[in-house]
Motif scaffolding. Structure first.
Motif, PDB file in Angstrom:
ATOM      1  N   ARG A 116      47.439  31.276  34.867  1.00 15.56           N
ATOM      2  CA  ARG A 116      46.353  30.477  35.438  1.00 15.56           C
ATOM      3  C   ARG A 116      46.461  28.974  35.137  1.00 15.56           C
ATOM      4  O   ARG A 116      46.531  28.172  36.072  1.00 15.56           O
TER       5      ARG A 116
ATOM      6  N   TYR B 270      39.934  19.191  45.487  1.00 15.84           N
ATOM      7  CA  TYR B 270      38.987  20.282  45.746  1.00 15.84           C
ATOM      8  C   TYR B 270      39.470  21.591  45.124  1.00 15.84           C
ATOM      9  O   TYR B 270      38.695  22.286  44.443  1.00 15.84           O
ATOM     10  N   ILE B 271      40.756  21.909  45.319  1.00 13.85           N
ATOM     11  CA  ILE B 271      41.273  23.176  44.786  1.00 13.85           C
ATOM     12  C   ILE B 271      41.215  23.184  43.263  1.00 13.85           C
ATOM     13  O   ILE B 271      40.815  24.169  42.650  1.00 13.85           O
TER      14      ILE B 271
ATOM     15  N   MET C 180      29.645  23.892  45.272  1.00 10.07           N
ATOM     16  CA  MET C 180      30.824  24.569  44.752  1.00 10.07           C
ATOM     17  C   MET C 180      30.464  25.365  43.499  1.00 10.07           C
ATOM     18  O   MET C 180      30.861  26.519  43.348  1.00 10.07           O
TER      19      MET C 180
ATOM     20  N   VAL D 223      35.913  28.703  39.220  1.00 10.14           N
ATOM     21  CA  VAL D 223      36.184  30.147  39.247  1.00 10.14           C
ATOM     22  C   VAL D 223      36.544  30.647  37.845  1.00 10.14           C
ATOM     23  O   VAL D 223      36.036  31.672  37.396  1.00 10.14           O
ATOM     24  N   TYR D 224      37.395  29.897  37.132  1.00  7.97           N
ATOM     25  CA  TYR D 224      37.822  30.344  35.804  1.00  7.97           C
ATOM     26  C   TYR D 224      36.652  30.316  34.824  1.00  7.97           C
ATOM     27  O   TYR D 224      36.467  31.233  34.016  1.00  7.97           O
TER      28      TYR D 224
ATOM     29  N   LEU E  87      38.899  25.942  41.368  1.00 10.44           N
ATOM     30  CA  LEU E  87      39.505  26.907  40.451  1.00 10.44           C
ATOM     31  C   LEU E  87      38.947  26.742  39.041  1.00 10.44           C
ATOM     32  O   LEU E  87      38.779  27.720  38.320  1.00 10.44           O
TER      33      LEU E  87
END
Lengths: 249, 106
Positions: free
Chosen positions: A168, A225-226, A72, A233-234, A230
């Motif tokens: 966010r 997981y999300i 990931m 990603v951030y 995220l």
């Protein structure tokens, strides 16, 4: 016995503690947070203690999890992102274990308290801001202007990007909290119907209770997981600043 | 039920499975099921959160800064909607990159 489906989220002060006007009482959520930490820590230490070449059950599960988190991070941040591995792995393990422990009947779901999820999401967002400003300085404000924006669009894009940046951490916190809360409310309502429906009609909501309960097992994993992806990603956005294209593979 | 039974694979089985896993070239987080479900769950909240933040900022400007009700709220909601669509667009774009990488690898 009529009981509100929201009753399960109410917290009583078990050991009232008050320090300087701050309410630091120990309640069910606090205790279950300790339980989550203890279970996760014990399982991980046990899994890591044998270190066999051909892993046993526990060790292969732990290795799968580490590999999962590593992939990931590599996909979203690239190799440099591995320095965030401890943070990302801790978040993933804690959220995963609290989601699953919350599914045990009678246990408390720590992640159904918005203050817990908000604390995590604002921590992550705060770290991404600190990383961004310390790596790129004032150039980090360029995150508000997406690459390839024509000059006349800049005054329009900046407020839009500010809003989406503020959204966010909020969406991160609300998503986890709302999914866990909604699942448990649904289970409580369906099981309440089963109890009050009796044998004749009660089997129908009971079937749904079991089905939703199984679904919740999937949701518990997907939400953990999300949240973690995220986070990656951030952090990656702050790390690379418009550089996804070269790091995306 | 055998569905939830966990057993230790034999060494040969483990190696062949590991090879199959590597050979297939699919990382767990790129598993289409998780990726698809992840996307589906993400997009709704992203849209809504941006709308709420936009509307909230507009309302706050109305109430505390300019006393321009209802125009702050209106403009804020429009910007919030734009921000929501923008962030959904961005996350779908990122997904496309992952899918392209997957196709290139095969």
């Amino acid at each position: 016995m009529e009981e509100s489906p929201l009753h399960q989220f109410e917290l009583q002060r078990w050991v009232p503690i008050s320090i300087g006007g701050l309410d630091l009482s120990i309640n069910k959520a606090v205790v279950f947070m300790w339980v989550v930490i203890a279970v996760a820590a014990v399982l991980m230490v046990m899994a890591g203690s044998s270190r066999k070449l051909v892993p046993g059950k526990l060790q292969s599960l732990a290795e799968m999890m580490v590999d999962f988190i590593r992939t990931m991070i590599m996909e979203t941040m690239g190799k440099d992102g591995m320095r965030f591995f401890p943070l990302v792995a801790t978040l993933f393990v804690f959220i995963l274990f609290s989601n699953y422990i919350g599914l045990i009947p009678g246990a408390y779901t720590v992640t159904s308290q918005i203050i817990v999820t908000a604390a995590f999401s604002f921590l992550v967002y705060g770290i991404s801001l600190v990383v961004g400003f310390s790596l790129h300085g004032m150039k980090f404000l360029g995150i508000l202007i997406p690459p390839g924006t024509p000059g006349w669009l800049v005054p329009l894009m900046v407020p839009i990007e500010i809003i989406s940046q503020i959204a966010r951490p909020i969406s991160l916190a609300v998503r986890l909290f709302a999914n866990m809360t909604a699942g448990h409310v649904m289970l409580a309502v369906l099981f309440g119907l089963t109890i009050s429906g009796g044998v004749l009609i009660g089997w129908l909501p009971f079937v749904f209770t079991v089905a939703i309960y199984l679904l919740e097992f999937g949701i518990a994993f997907i939400q953990a997981y999300i949240f973690t992806i995220l986070t990656c990603v951030y952090l990656g956005d702050a790390f690379h600043l418009h550089g996804h294209e070269e790091h995306a593979h | 039920m055998g569905l939830f039974k966990l057993r230790t694979p034999s060494r040969a089985e483990f190696c062949s499975r590991a090879l199959a896993f590597r050979g297939f070239g699919m990382a767990p987080s790129q598993d289409p099921l998780y990726a698809g479900l992840g996307q589906a769950v993400r997009i709704g909240t992203e849209l809504l959160a941006a709308l709420i933040v936009g509307g909230g900022l507009g309302w706050a400007i109305d109430a505390y800064l300019l006393e321009s009700a209802p125009w702050g709220l209106v403009v804020g909601l429009v910007f919030g909607l734009a921000a929501g669509i923008r962030s959904v667009y961005r996350s779908v774009q990122r997904w496309q990159v992952a899918v392209d990488n997957l196709n290139n690898r095969e």
